[in-house]
Design a protein around this motif. Sequence first.
Motif, PDB file in Angstrom:
ATOM      1  N   ILE A  25      -7.210   1.802  38.248  1.00  0.00           N
ATOM      2  CA  ILE A  25      -5.957   1.671  38.900  1.00  0.00           C
ATOM      3  C   ILE A  25      -5.401   3.166  38.680  1.00  0.00           C
ATOM      4  CG2 ILE A  25      -2.553   1.396  38.919  1.00  0.00           C
ATOM      5  CD1 ILE A  25      -3.998  -1.442  38.885  1.00  0.00           C
ATOM      6  N   ALA A  26      -5.488   2.877  37.579  1.00  0.00           N
ATOM      7  CA  ALA A  26      -5.342   4.851  36.385  1.00  0.00           C
ATOM      8  C   ALA A  26      -6.864   5.687  37.146  1.00  0.00           C
ATOM      9  CB  ALA A  26      -5.373   4.516  35.186  1.00  0.00           C
ATOM     10  N   PHE A  27      -7.442   5.802  37.356  1.00  0.00           N
ATOM     11  CA  PHE A  27      -8.344   6.390  37.948  1.00  0.00           C
ATOM     12  C   PHE A  27      -8.073   6.740  39.681  1.00  0.00           C
ATOM     13  CE2 PHE A  27     -11.851   7.095  40.903  1.00  0.00           C
ATOM     14  CZ  PHE A  27     -12.711   7.886  40.645  1.00  0.00           C
ATOM     15  N   TRP A  28      -7.480   5.447  40.626  1.00  0.00           N
ATOM     16  CA  TRP A  28      -7.593   5.953  41.459  1.00  0.00           C
ATOM     17  C   TRP A  28      -5.916   6.743  41.591  1.00  0.00           C
ATOM     18  CZ3 TRP A  28     -10.257   6.472  45.336  1.00  0.00           C
ATOM     19  CH2 TRP A  28     -11.594   5.907  45.357  1.00  0.00           C
ATOM     20  N   LEU A  29      -4.852   6.475  40.407  1.00  0.00           N
ATOM     21  CA  LEU A  29      -3.724   7.442  40.142  1.00  0.00           C
ATOM     22  C   LEU A  29      -3.941   9.322  39.811  1.00  0.00           C
ATOM     23  CD1 LEU A  29      -1.424   5.116  38.613  1.00  0.00           C
ATOM     24  CD2 LEU A  29      -1.657   6.138  40.854  1.00  0.00           C
ATOM     25  N   ALA A  30      -5.474   9.016  40.085  1.00  0.00           N
ATOM     26  CA  ALA A  30      -6.057  10.038  38.701  1.00  0.00           C
ATOM     27  C   ALA A  30      -5.955  11.019  39.710  1.00  0.00           C
ATOM     28  CB  ALA A  30      -6.769   9.991  37.519  1.00  0.00           C
ATOM     29  N   THR A  31      -6.833   9.941  41.245  1.00  0.00           N
ATOM     30  CA  THR A  31      -7.661  11.293  42.454  1.00  0.00           C
ATOM     31  C   THR A  31      -6.400  11.782  43.094  1.00  0.00           C
ATOM     32  OG1 THR A  31      -7.200   9.561  43.462  1.00  0.00           O
ATOM     33  CG2 THR A  31      -8.998   9.549  43.176  1.00  0.00           C
ATOM     34  N   LEU A  32      -4.541  12.282  42.921  1.00  0.00           N
ATOM     35  CA  LEU A  32      -3.282  12.516  43.434  1.00  0.00           C
ATOM     36  C   LEU A  32      -3.223  14.050  42.413  1.00  0.00           C
ATOM     37  CD1 LEU A  32      -1.218   9.562  43.667  1.00  0.00           C
ATOM     38  CD2 LEU A  32      -2.984  10.559  45.456  1.00  0.00           C
ATOM     39  N   LEU A  33      -3.954  14.034  40.976  1.00  0.00           N
ATOM     40  CA  LEU A  33      -3.708  15.079  40.686  1.00  0.00           C
ATOM     41  C   LEU A  33      -3.779  16.679  40.592  1.00  0.00           C
ATOM     42  CD1 LEU A  33      -4.680  14.215  36.862  1.00  0.00           C
ATOM     43  CD2 LEU A  33      -2.278  13.903  37.593  1.00  0.00           C
ATOM     44  N   PRO A  34      -5.128  16.501  41.736  1.00  0.00           N
ATOM     45  CA  PRO A  34      -5.383  18.195  42.464  1.00  0.00           C
ATOM     46  C   PRO A  34      -4.797  18.773  43.236  1.00  0.00           C
ATOM     47  CG  PRO A  34      -7.654  16.797  42.734  1.00  0.00           C
ATOM     48  CD  PRO A  34      -6.509  15.606  42.305  1.00  0.00           C
ATOM     49  N   PHE A  35      -3.346  17.644  43.612  1.00  0.00           N
ATOM     50  CA  PHE A  35      -1.847  18.564  44.766  1.00  0.00           C
ATOM     51  C   PHE A  35      -1.860  19.781  43.948  1.00  0.00           C
ATOM     52  CE2 PHE A  35      -3.198  14.468  47.137  1.00  0.00           C
ATOM     53  CZ  PHE A  35      -3.455  14.847  48.738  1.00  0.00           C
ATOM     54  N   TYR A  41      -8.042  24.055  44.466  1.00  0.00           N
ATOM     55  CA  TYR A  41      -9.398  23.200  44.290  1.00  0.00           C
ATOM     56  C   TYR A  41      -9.017  21.993  45.944  1.00  0.00           C
ATOM     57  CZ  TYR A  41     -11.234  26.721  40.568  1.00  0.00           C
ATOM     58  OH  TYR A  41     -12.006  27.674  40.086  1.00  0.00           O
ATOM     59  N   LEU A  42      -8.287  22.262  46.319  1.00  0.00           N
ATOM     60  CA  LEU A  42      -8.338  21.342  47.262  1.00  0.00           C
ATOM     61  C   LEU A  42      -9.296  21.174  48.119  1.00  0.00           C
ATOM     62  CD1 LEU A  42      -4.488  20.830  47.662  1.00  0.00           C
ATOM     63  CD2 LEU A  42      -5.961  18.918  46.693  1.00  0.00           C
ATOM     64  N   THR A  43      -9.963  22.123  48.928  1.00  0.00           N
ATOM     65  CA  THR A  43     -10.369  22.099  49.778  1.00  0.00           C
ATOM     66  C   THR A  43     -12.265  21.743  48.924  1.00  0.00           C
ATOM     67  OG1 THR A  43     -10.179  24.382  51.030  1.00  0.00           O
ATOM     68  CG2 THR A  43     -11.755  23.423  51.226  1.00  0.00           C
ATOM     69  N   LEU A  44     -12.668  22.250  47.968  1.00  0.00           N
ATOM     70  CA  LEU A  44     -13.694  21.699  47.064  1.00  0.00           C
ATOM     71  C   LEU A  44     -12.927  20.037  47.390  1.00  0.00           C
ATOM     72  CD1 LEU A  44     -15.743  21.804  45.548  1.00  0.00           C
ATOM     73  CD2 LEU A  44     -14.566  22.369  43.097  1.00  0.00           C
ATOM     74  N   ALA A  45     -12.288  19.413  46.507  1.00  0.00           N
ATOM     75  CA  ALA A  45     -11.847  18.040  46.606  1.00  0.00           C
ATOM     76  C   ALA A  45     -12.081  17.307  47.828  1.00  0.00           C
ATOM     77  CB  ALA A  45     -10.195  17.731  46.175  1.00  0.00           C
ATOM     78  N   LEU A 178      -8.968  12.183  50.934  1.00  0.00           N
ATOM     79  CA  LEU A 178      -9.172  10.552  50.482  1.00  0.00           C
ATOM     80  C   LEU A 178      -8.845   9.635  50.460  1.00  0.00           C
ATOM     81  CD1 LEU A 178      -8.730  10.599  47.180  1.00  0.00           C
ATOM     82  CD2 LEU A 178      -6.636  10.948  47.434  1.00  0.00           C
ATOM     83  N   ALA A 179      -7.770   9.648  52.068  1.00  0.00           N
ATOM     84  CA  ALA A 179      -6.974   8.096  52.819  1.00  0.00           C
ATOM     85  C   ALA A 179      -8.722   7.151  52.848  1.00  0.00           C
ATOM     86  CB  ALA A 179      -6.655   8.046  53.733  1.00  0.00           C
ATOM     87  N   ALA A 180      -9.330   8.039  53.422  1.00  0.00           N
ATOM     88  CA  ALA A 180     -10.855   7.214  54.379  1.00  0.00           C
ATOM     89  C   ALA A 180     -11.852   7.217  52.670  1.00  0.00           C
ATOM     90  CB  ALA A 180     -11.695   9.033  54.832  1.00  0.00           C
ATOM     91  N   LEU A 181     -11.729   7.916  52.143  1.00  0.00           N
ATOM     92  CA  LEU A 181     -12.399   7.548  50.612  1.00  0.00           C
ATOM     93  C   LEU A 181     -12.240   6.063  49.864  1.00  0.00           C
ATOM     94  CD1 LEU A 181     -14.501   7.793  48.544  1.00  0.00           C
ATOM     95  CD2 LEU A 181     -13.119   9.015  47.329  1.00  0.00           C
ATOM     96  N   PHE A 182     -11.076   5.901  49.730  1.00  0.00           N
ATOM     97  CA  PHE A 182     -10.546   4.445  49.481  1.00  0.00           C
ATOM     98  C   PHE A 182     -10.058   3.382  50.128  1.00  0.00           C
ATOM     99  CE2 PHE A 182      -6.373   1.558  48.374  1.00  0.00           C
ATOM    100  CZ  PHE A 182      -6.868   1.150  47.372  1.00  0.00           C
ATOM    101  N   LEU A 183     -10.513   3.862  51.650  1.00  0.00           N
ATOM    102  CA  LEU A 183     -10.665   2.449  52.057  1.00  0.00           C
ATOM    103  C   LEU A 183     -11.983   1.579  52.237  1.00  0.00           C
ATOM    104  CD1 LEU A 183      -7.921   3.990  55.688  1.00  0.00           C
ATOM    105  CD2 LEU A 183      -7.621   2.004  54.564  1.00  0.00           C
ATOM    106  N   GLY A 184     -12.765   3.429  52.226  1.00  0.00           N
ATOM    107  CA  GLY A 184     -14.268   2.603  52.838  1.00  0.00           C
ATOM    108  C   GLY A 184     -14.623   1.991  50.793  1.00  0.00           C
ATOM    109  N   PHE A 185     -13.744   2.297  50.382  1.00  0.00           N
ATOM    110  CA  PHE A 185     -14.246   1.800  48.830  1.00  0.00           C
ATOM    111  C   PHE A 185     -13.844   0.453  49.132  1.00  0.00           C
ATOM    112  CE2 PHE A 185     -12.375   0.581  44.786  1.00  0.00           C
ATOM    113  CZ  PHE A 185     -14.142   1.258  43.740  1.00  0.00           C
TER     114      PHE A 185
END
Length: 330
Positions: A25-35, A41-45, A178-185
């Motif tokens: 859960i902490a890992f996926w919450l951390a994916t919001l940090l780039p915002f 670096y959002l393009t790289l993200a 990120l949404a597509a990655l999460f659904l694919g995961f």
Amino acid sequence: MTNADVNQQPHAWLARQSRWSPLEIAFWLATLLPFYFFPTYLTLASQIAITALFAISVDLILGYAGIVTLGHAMFFGLGAYAAGLLSVYGWGEPISGLLFAAAIAGFAGWLASFVVVRVQHLALIMITLGLGFLTYELANAMTWLTGGTDGLRGIRTWPIFNYFRFDLWGYTAYSYSLAALFLGFLLSRRIVNSSFGLALRGVRENVRRMPAIGSDYRRHLQKIYVISAAIAGTAGGLLAQTTNVVALDALSFQRSADVVVMLILGGTGRLYGAIVGAVIFLVARDQLAGINPQYWYFWIGLLLMFVVLVMPKGILGGLASLAARRRGRG
């Protein structure tokens, strides 16, 4: 958890594997940090999220089913061209475009699976590599359709739900990817933590024993190969929609090789290993290319050698082994 535990209590083991841990859960919450902390670096993200989804698709067949491939960029590129061409010819709605990309790549994966599941080891590597080269050269020759070396231009992606427009700063692109990655995961996690996932592990460990216990291993391999191809095509479609261009390198051997390097870095047979490997590889490439644009692969090579020698099972595999040893001492 040992193999004996899995064999004796498969349902209990699968149930435990399916539970979400606080660390996940902490890992996926951390994916919001780039915002908030890395908005430049959002393009790289977004590229990392797309590549991580592609890496997950390869891990499903390499890490869980034991299908070694060096040509999986074929499905990534087919998905990219499918979504791009759909937009060029007048339909730029992103979500249906992703579904179309997944369908085209999945169909191609289904056709290829009849050959792939009948060979092993070196022949398997050569078959997947050959399929990748054939697709690349076909796209290069069909300039009237793909644009050839100039790339496919004229892609226009419509706003998501007719509201969220793709901006220059990458906020929408990263959110979408990120949404597509999460659904694919989520889909991949459900697959590997099921009886089907256990059957795939059995094929990986000893393919000759599977028929002896009544398992149609070729059908299992075909299923996961089609699913993997569809996920890879989705990643390719994301690339086309977020960049509005498709180049030949979407089908290149380099892309296939890079994703295998990511899996080696993060750890095969671990879905999070695919994501961690993609993050490390792309961040390292971005930083090292800024320091030395010509020789950044030299440092990637050193990093890869270090990980293989010190942590043969990848970074996550090495950390898991270290944690197990510490628990044993305790």
